[in-house]
Write an enzyme that holds these catalytic residues in place. Structure first.
Site, PDB file in Angstrom:
ATOM      1  N   ASP A   1      -0.253  12.097   1.101  1.00  0.00           N
ATOM      2  CA  ASP A   1      -1.552  12.679   1.433  1.00  0.00           C
ATOM      3  C   ASP A   1      -1.528  13.308   2.825  1.00  0.00           C
ATOM      4  O   ASP A   1      -2.106  14.372   3.056  1.00  0.00           O
ATOM      5  CB  ASP A   1      -2.639  11.603   1.368  1.00  0.00           C
ATOM      6  CG  ASP A   1      -2.746  10.983  -0.011  1.00  0.00           C
ATOM      7  OD1 ASP A   1      -2.538  11.698  -1.003  1.00  0.00           O
ATOM      8  OD2 ASP A   1      -3.016   9.761  -0.086  1.00  0.00           O
TER       9      ASP A   1
ATOM     10  N   HIS B   1      -5.655   6.436  -2.371  1.00  0.00           N
ATOM     11  CA  HIS B   1      -4.649   7.406  -2.800  1.00  0.00           C
ATOM     12  C   HIS B   1      -4.992   7.950  -4.188  1.00  0.00           C
ATOM     13  O   HIS B   1      -4.165   7.999  -5.079  1.00  0.00           O
ATOM     14  CB  HIS B   1      -3.266   6.736  -2.807  1.00  0.00           C
ATOM     15  CG  HIS B   1      -2.129   7.664  -3.124  1.00  0.00           C
ATOM     16  ND1 HIS B   1      -1.856   8.799  -2.379  1.00  0.00           N
ATOM     17  CD2 HIS B   1      -1.192   7.635  -4.103  1.00  0.00           C
ATOM     18  CE1 HIS B   1      -0.796   9.419  -2.890  1.00  0.00           C
ATOM     19  NE2 HIS B   1      -0.380   8.730  -3.947  1.00  0.00           N
TER      20      HIS B   1
END
Length: 339
Positions: free
Chosen positions: A173, A200
């Protein structure tokens, strides 16, 4: 690496050489998969790794034979897909990375993968708790928001749980957030550091662009956040159903493993974003949360607070916490129902 070492003093270079020679066994469970193969390759290239142990339900020894021909010092061994093979693979591990599981297909969210991957992670967590209870356990298998709590519950049941040693790898990310802002601003993506917090999966991924020194507004900001949150969908669609983000995830996993090894070998100030048991939002039902975490020889050294954020980012965080609490509970409930 070379440039950094040039900048070291003679004493620092000697210290680096000493720690780099420390024996470090790194294990990959799911080594023959789409993430596992490039991850194993990158780990073979890492001079901090002295032993590389590869396991999968099929193909582990083949991947080991392949990467084992690469002319770096680490020894590579692939293990048979048997209980004894898995046990031997895990014994003595310093770092265990678990990318095992099925990939996403078009239209699937990470949560859609839950039923299959939850069982896989549970079983590998049981083996890890038995044979590598003191290793740093790094969960890559999605949905991370649920598979990490599953792993923790398994370790608790085995009586070997250490909250400083279990991690959800959310590094991708941050890699995406840095890459995407560099494309907008025309900067070097390697020099960008964008803090990403939360979880996530989709809306649980919260990029804190305001803390990076950049400012976007309106539709441009909305599109940036959407792309960071759902960047994985770009890959799934581009691959036409043939796979998900494997190469970029392998790079992110290798980067996180490198940070753990650097910290274990004495380097100070190693900070990586990761999904860990955290006090930051326990009052919101989120016992697990991703934020910047300082790593040390014993795993988690210090959990950094989220810090000052904008009203826009606070709204993103509020949505994140609601979804994340449900994802975490789903993982915990799974282990209770399927011990």
């Amino acid at each position: 690496m070379f440039a950094a070492r040039q900048a070291f003093s003679a004493a620092q270079r000697r210290a680096f050489s000493s720690t780099a020679r420390q024996a470090s066994k790194v294990t990959v469970l799911g080594a023959a998969g789409g993430i596992g193969q490039p991850l194993s390759l990158l780990l073979k290239l890492n001079p901090r790794v002295s032993q590389l142990a590869l396991y999968d339900i099929r193909g582990g020894p083949g991947v080991a034979a392949d990467v084992g021909h690469i002319n770096t010092k680490s020894e590579v061994k692939g293990y048979d897909p048997t209980p004894s093979g898995l046990k031997e693979c895990l014994e003595g591990s310093d770092v265990v990375l678990i990318p095992a599981g099925v990939p996403r297909k078009p239209g699937m969210t990470r949560d859609d993968l839950f039923n299959t991957n939850a069982s896989i992670v549970r079983d590998l967590a049981k083996a890890s708790a038995e044979s590598a209870p003191e290793a740093n356990i790094c969960i890559i298998s999605n949905p991370v928001n649920s598979t990490v709590p599953i792993t923790a519950e398994v370790f608790k049941a085995a009586g070997v749980y250490n909250p400083k040693r279990i991690f959800g790898v959310t590094t991708l990310d941050v890699v995406r957030a840095s890459r995407f802002i560099s494309q907008i601003k025309g900067t070097d993506p390697a020099s960008e550091i964008v803090t990403v917090v939360g979880g996530h999966s989709g809306a649980t991924i919260v990029p804190l662009l305001s803390q990076s020194g950049f400012e976007l507004k309106g539709e441009q900001l909305d599109e940036y956040v959407r792309r960071v949150q759902f960047g994985g969908d770009e890959v799934v669609q581009a691959k036409g159903g043939a796979g998900s983000a494997t190469l970029s995830m392998a790079m992110a996993g290798a980067r996180f493993a490198e940070s753990l090894l650097k910290a274990a070998q004495g380097q100070k100030g190693v900070v990586e974003p990761c999904f860990v048991e955290s006090p930051l939002y326990k009052d919101k039902g989120c016992d697990w949360f991703a934020s910047n975490v300082e790593l040390g020889p014993n795993g988690v050294e210090k959990i950094h607070p989220v810090g000052k954020i904008t009203e826009y980012e606070q709204k993103l965080l509020d949505v994140c916490l609601g979804d994340l609490a449900k994802n975490i509970k789903k993982g915990v409930d799974f282990v209770k129902a399927n011990p």
